[in-house]
Design an enzyme around this catalytic site. Structure first.
Site, mmCIF file in Angstrom:
data_model
loop_
_atom_site.group_PDB
_atom_site.id
_atom_site.type_symbol
_atom_site.label_atom_id
_atom_site.label_comp_id
_atom_site.label_asym_id
_atom_site.label_seq_id
_atom_site.Cartn_x
_atom_site.Cartn_y
_atom_site.Cartn_z
ATOM 1 N N ARG A 56 0.840 -1.214 0.000
ATOM 2 C CA ARG A 56 0.000 0.000 0.000
ATOM 3 C C ARG A 56 0.866 1.252 0.000
ATOM 4 O O ARG A 56 0.481 2.302 -0.460
ATOM 5 C CB ARG A 56 -0.980 0.013 1.176
ATOM 6 C CG ARG A 56 -1.853 1.270 1.200
ATOM 7 C CD ARG A 56 -3.159 1.150 1.991
ATOM 8 N NE ARG A 56 -3.055 0.335 3.156
ATOM 9 C CZ ARG A 56 -2.373 0.670 4.273
ATOM 10 N NH1 ARG A 56 -1.736 1.817 4.326
ATOM 11 N NH2 ARG A 56 -2.335 -0.159 5.278
ATOM 12 N N TYR A 109 -14.342 16.187 -16.456
ATOM 13 C CA TYR A 109 -14.769 14.788 -16.464
ATOM 14 C C TYR A 109 -15.920 14.629 -15.465
ATOM 15 O O TYR A 109 -15.881 15.173 -14.359
ATOM 16 C CB TYR A 109 -13.567 13.922 -16.082
ATOM 17 C CG TYR A 109 -13.863 12.448 -16.075
ATOM 18 C CD1 TYR A 109 -14.098 11.767 -17.261
ATOM 19 C CD2 TYR A 109 -13.900 11.740 -14.884
ATOM 20 C CE1 TYR A 109 -14.363 10.416 -17.253
ATOM 21 C CE2 TYR A 109 -14.167 10.380 -14.872
ATOM 22 C CZ TYR A 109 -14.400 9.728 -16.061
ATOM 23 O OH TYR A 109 -14.669 8.390 -16.064
ATOM 24 N N ASP A 181 -5.583 18.170 -15.287
ATOM 25 C CA ASP A 181 -5.880 16.790 -15.670
ATOM 26 C C ASP A 181 -5.497 16.680 -17.144
ATOM 27 O O ASP A 181 -6.156 17.227 -18.021
ATOM 28 C CB ASP A 181 -7.377 16.512 -15.455
ATOM 29 C CG ASP A 181 -7.779 15.087 -15.866
ATOM 30 O OD1 ASP A 181 -7.079 14.483 -16.697
ATOM 31 O OD2 ASP A 181 -8.811 14.606 -15.366
ATOM 32 N N LYS A 206 -6.545 5.417 -19.801
ATOM 33 C CA LYS A 206 -6.897 5.839 -21.165
ATOM 34 C C LYS A 206 -5.700 5.713 -22.111
ATOM 35 O O LYS A 206 -5.241 4.621 -22.344
ATOM 36 C CB LYS A 206 -7.455 7.257 -21.123
ATOM 37 C CG LYS A 206 -8.511 7.494 -20.034
ATOM 38 C CD LYS A 206 -9.824 6.775 -20.308
ATOM 39 C CE LYS A 206 -10.781 6.848 -19.123
ATOM 40 N NZ LYS A 206 -11.025 8.191 -18.604
#
Ligand SMILES: *Cc1c(COP(=O)(O)O)cnc(C)c1O
Length: 393
Positions: A56, A109, A181, A206
């Site tokens: 983690r 988005y 972004d 993406k």
């Protein structure tokens, strides 16, 4: 010890050492890492030695991928997260506190918009929105509580190009953290850190990973304090990625530049093809002179106009249904950046939460489609869209 259960069977033995090395990045699924002794663990935690402890907090497959995206973005110490939204979450919760205000682009988005309008307000963080192609509107949205601006360079799905140079000036003048972004533009077209950004976010899912088989995000910050705050948030909230997804994405990323260039070349040709149809009311592509932000795109993006093309067919929802049904081999799917071309319909997916009036205000009608152009042979793409559009005649 019984003969049928040898001691090494359940021992966590070390990997055989070899003078030759694996050519392919090893996939390292281990959640936990063994150290030689407590002193070594101290050295690790106190930064005197580099090592992993618990995945983690980081793992080699994430490190390898992060370093490659860092190099593309001109960044340092970027983190891979479990998704693009995890990168947005880490940035907002890491850098903001109760009472802070965000200025966001008005066509962010969909999930980022939701986070800013519905989730962050529950923690006392509020947001206002402005059209990022209009710098004066962005500046007018800044209040004394504003701490951060969140923008995307090219908007979804209308492909408007933000006035990034002016927004960077505004951020500097008001001492705001500028978060970009960069999912749509990618570092092939735009490197936000070269233009005044403080934080860069990606949905690696993406174009960077490029094969729709790994869900990941990336976030990098210029300032060391920002970096520490974002890192801490990722580890505490558990926004960490899976090693397998990182491994897949690293493999995908190796061909990113080749895919991008080919897809971009296809996008320009396909936009030209679509513009020739009577049933096509309009085509939106920043590389076309009739695009409202064509000049800005030319200056800002290099000019790299990208792989995204939007278009609107006449005939509303019936025409939209007929088009997709006549193109069964093309994935009608709400994503982007896959190696193959995908087609999406904002009114029934990304923008279905808006009212018809709200969609109309953005220019998103029932006949509006967005294409994420892939690397196929352009002849095939032309034929496929010709067949789809013939179904509307
Ligand atoms: C897809 C996307 C996101 C979210 O990324 P996920 O990997 O799906 O969480 C954020 N911003 C933009 C611009 C996107 O296209």
């Amino acid at each position: 010890m019984t003969a049928d259960i040898p001691a090494n069977l359940v021992r966590r033995t070390a990997f055989p050492s070899s003078v030759s090395r694996s050519v392919v990045t090893p996939l390292q699924p281990s959640v936990v890492y063994a150290s030689p002794d407590p002193d070594a663990l101290d050295d690790q935690y106190e930064g005197r030695a580099f090592g992993y402890t618990y995945s983690r907090e980081g793992h080699p497959n994430a490190t390898v991928l992060a370093q490659k995206i860092d190099a593309l973005e001109g960044a340092e110490g970027g983190w891979i997260t479990a998704s693009g939204m995890a990168a947005v979450t880490a940035t907002m919760l890491g850098l903001l506190k109760q009472g802070d205000h965000i200025v966001g682009g008005d066509q962010l988005y969909g999930r980022s918009l939701r986070m800013l309008t519905q989730d962050l307000p529950r923690y006392g963080i509020t947001a206002s929105f402005a059209d990022p192609t209009d710098a004066a509107a962005v500046e007018a949205a800044v209040t004394p509580s504003t701490k951060l601006i969140l923008v995307e360079v090219v908007s979804n799905p209308t492909l408007r190009v933000a006035d990034m140079e002016a927004i960077a000036e505004i951020a500097k003048r008001h001492r705001l953290v500028l978060v970009v972004d960069n999912t749509f533009t990618t570092p092939r077209a735009y490197r936000p850190f070269d233009h005044g950004a403080d934080v860069v976010i990606h949905s690696v899912t993406k174009l960077l990973a490029g094969h729709s088989d790994a869900m990941l995000g990336y976030v990098a910050a210029k300032d060391a304090d920002h970096r520490a705050a974002i890192d801490g948030t990722i580890v505490t909230l558990g926004l960490t990625p899976s090693p397998y997804d990182c491994w897949m994405a690293e493999r995908g990323l190796m061909s990113f530049h080749l895919r991008y260039d080919r897809a971009e070349e296809n996008a320009a040709l396909l936009a030209e093809h679509l513009a020739g149809f009577e049933k096509v009311a309009r085509v939106l592509y920043p590389g076309r002179p009739d695009h409202p932000d064509h000049n800005r795109a030319g200056v800002l993006l290099g000019p790299r106009f990208g792989n995204m093309v939007s278009f609107e067919v006449l005939g509303g929802r019936d025409a939209a249904n007929a088009l997709t049904r006549a193109m069964p081999d093309m994935a009608f799917a709400p994503t982007l950046g896959d190696i193959g071309t995908t087609l999406s319909h904002a009114a029934s997916s990304s923008h279905r939460g808006l009212t018809p009036d709200g969609r109309q205000a953005l220019g998103i009608m029932e006949g509006f489609f967005r294409i994420s152009v892939g690397v196929e042979d352009i002849t095939l793409l032309r034929e496929e869209f010709s067949r789809g559009l013939a179904a509307l005649a």
